[in-house]
Design an enzyme around this catalytic site. Sequence first.
Site, PDB file in Angstrom:
ATOM      1  N   ARG A 125      -3.488   4.498   3.246  1.00  0.00           N
ATOM      2  CA  ARG A 125      -3.463   3.270   3.772  1.00  0.00           C
ATOM      3  C   ARG A 125      -2.267   2.469   3.575  1.00  0.00           C
ATOM      4  O   ARG A 125      -1.454   2.881   2.494  1.00  0.00           O
ATOM      5  CB  ARG A 125      -4.659   2.634   3.339  1.00  0.00           C
ATOM      6  N   GLY A 184       0.797  -1.261   0.016  1.00  0.00           N
ATOM      7  CA  GLY A 184       0.141   0.102   0.087  1.00  0.00           C
ATOM      8  C   GLY A 184       0.629   1.193  -0.011  1.00  0.00           C
ATOM      9  O   GLY A 184       1.529   1.576  -0.927  1.00  0.00           O
ATOM     10  N   GLU A 185       0.959   2.140   1.272  1.00  0.00           N
ATOM     11  CA  GLU A 185       1.679   3.208   1.209  1.00  0.00           C
ATOM     12  C   GLU A 185       1.087   4.070  -0.044  1.00  0.00           C
ATOM     13  O   GLU A 185       1.921   4.892  -0.773  1.00  0.00           O
ATOM     14  CB  GLU A 185       3.070   3.308   1.041  1.00  0.00           C
ATOM     15  N   HIS A 186      -0.227   4.138   0.036  1.00  0.00           N
ATOM     16  CA  HIS A 186      -0.830   5.328  -1.090  1.00  0.00           C
ATOM     17  C   HIS A 186      -2.199   5.595  -0.590  1.00  0.00           C
ATOM     18  O   HIS A 186      -2.852   5.270   0.313  1.00  0.00           O
ATOM     19  CB  HIS A 186      -0.720   4.681  -2.312  1.00  0.00           C
ATOM     20  N   ALA A 187      -2.804   6.637  -1.235  1.00  0.00           N
ATOM     21  CA  ALA A 187      -4.239   6.833  -1.110  1.00  0.00           C
ATOM     22  C   ALA A 187      -4.779   6.943  -2.719  1.00  0.00           C
ATOM     23  O   ALA A 187      -4.091   6.954  -3.484  1.00  0.00           O
ATOM     24  CB  ALA A 187      -4.188   8.254  -0.608  1.00  0.00           C
TER      25      ALA A 187
END
Length: 136
Positions: free
Chosen positions: A98, A50-53
């Site tokens: 997230r 993840g590590e993004h929106a």
Amino acid sequence: MSISKCKVIDLPRVADARGNLTFIEGHNHIPFGIKRVYYLYDVPGGSDRGEHAHRNLHQFIVCMSGSFDVHLDDGQKNKRIHLNRSYFGLYVCPMIWRYLDNFSSGAVCMVLASENYDESDYIRDREVFLKEIATL
């Protein structure tokens, strides 16, 4: 968007001695139509995903096997949800940062998405996310 809109949703369960059944219907059990399904598996220990929106995408995350944690952040509040059952999942609305971690051995994460893949919908830089969320 607010982290309060992200919620765990219990799914229907049909119990049977031969094995249980759970199903998901778009616009019925989850608040969007399903255009794409993907899943994560064989995630190495200690890794995160993840590590993004997403600007517009709605997602529903289900732990099909094993367990993992989902970390949510709306720019003001943070929440961690532990997923470990295939009969409930986590609805994640747009504009929520997230990432997933703490994957158990053999964990399988299935994601139902409201749209087809579109790279321009991703925000992969947290500073850009915070700037965009401040303008909403």
